[in-house]
Design a protein around this motif. Structure first.
Motif, PDB file in Angstrom:
ATOM      1  N   ASN A 200       0.691  -1.345   0.242  1.00  0.00           N
ATOM      2  CA  ASN A 200       0.114  -0.175   0.047  1.00  0.00           C
ATOM      3  C   ASN A 200       0.924   1.310   0.215  1.00  0.00           C
ATOM      4  O   ASN A 200       1.622   1.323   1.057  1.00  0.00           O
ATOM      5  CB  ASN A 200      -0.856  -0.179   1.292  1.00  0.00           C
TER       6      ASN A 200
ATOM      7  N   CYS B 101     -11.891  -3.742   1.925  1.00  0.00           N
ATOM      8  CA  CYS B 101     -11.063  -2.882   0.904  1.00  0.00           C
ATOM      9  C   CYS B 101     -10.016  -1.960   1.533  1.00  0.00           C
ATOM     10  O   CYS B 101     -10.009  -2.098   2.985  1.00  0.00           O
ATOM     11  CB  CYS B 101     -12.161  -2.295   0.164  1.00  0.00           C
TER      12      CYS B 101
ATOM     13  N   LYS C  23      -8.610   1.420   2.315  1.00  0.00           N
ATOM     14  CA  LYS C  23      -9.074   2.769   2.174  1.00  0.00           C
ATOM     15  C   LYS C  23      -7.714   3.701   2.817  1.00  0.00           C
ATOM     16  O   LYS C  23      -7.646   3.582   4.015  1.00  0.00           O
ATOM     17  CB  LYS C  23     -10.177   3.054   2.889  1.00  0.00           C
ATOM     18  N   GLY C  24      -7.128   4.521   2.175  1.00  0.00           N
ATOM     19  CA  GLY C  24      -5.815   5.038   2.581  1.00  0.00           C
ATOM     20  C   GLY C  24      -4.950   4.127   3.349  1.00  0.00           C
ATOM     21  O   GLY C  24      -4.723   3.067   2.670  1.00  0.00           O
TER      22      GLY C  24
ATOM     23  N   ARG D  11      -5.564   2.090   5.667  1.00  0.00           N
ATOM     24  CA  ARG D  11      -6.366   1.392   6.308  1.00  0.00           C
ATOM     25  C   ARG D  11      -7.025   0.201   5.730  1.00  0.00           C
ATOM     26  O   ARG D  11      -7.331   0.245   4.746  1.00  0.00           O
ATOM     27  CB  ARG D  11      -7.373   1.923   7.185  1.00  0.00           C
TER      28      ARG D  11
ATOM     29  N   LYS E 253     -10.532  -1.975   5.725  1.00  0.00           N
ATOM     30  CA  LYS E 253     -12.045  -1.669   6.094  1.00  0.00           C
ATOM     31  C   LYS E 253     -12.629  -3.099   5.902  1.00  0.00           C
ATOM     32  O   LYS E 253     -12.659  -3.647   4.874  1.00  0.00           O
ATOM     33  CB  LYS E 253     -12.737  -0.728   5.183  1.00  0.00           C
TER      34      LYS E 253
ATOM     35  N   SER F 236     -12.524  -0.076  10.457  1.00  0.00           N
ATOM     36  CA  SER F 236     -11.339  -0.033   9.734  1.00  0.00           C
ATOM     37  C   SER F 236     -10.132  -0.130  10.829  1.00  0.00           C
ATOM     38  O   SER F 236     -10.272   0.262  11.876  1.00  0.00           O
ATOM     39  CB  SER F 236     -11.214   1.167   8.774  1.00  0.00           C
TER      40      SER F 236
END
Length: 100
Positions: A32, A54, A56-57, A59, A61, A68
């Protein structure tokens, strides 16, 4: 005492989560923003695989309730939800190793 285990022959593609099983533990590895992370592939709130969710940034989730968890620290988005277990991960000669 923790040991390093080979988990993958190469790093996952950016923004994906790859399931791995190391030392009888179900984990996932993700790349990431150019950084490798490894964590338990189970939401601490409910027994569901986080790889169904998924990124997110910085994190991951959960797909069930939307909670998250920070990929680096495992910190939960909710005060009453346990943190996620994270693991040290490294890349050597393109191979991915996890400390468990």
């Amino acid at each position: 005492m923790p040991s390093w285990y080979k988990a993958l022959n190469q790093a996952p593609k950016e923004g994906t989560m790859v399931k791995v099983q190391v030392n009888n533990q179900k984990l996932f590895v993700t790349l990431n923003n150019g950084q490798l992370y490894c964590a338990q592939d189970r939401c601490p709130h409910e027994d569901i695989e986080l790889t169904l969710g998924c990124l997110k940034g910085n994190r991951v989730k959960c797909s069930l309730h939307g909670f998250s968890f920070d990929l680096a620290t495992g910190d939960s988005s909710e005060q009453d939800v346990d943190n996620l277990q994270t693991y040290a991960v490294k890349q050597e000669n393109n191979e991915i190793y996890i400390e468990v």
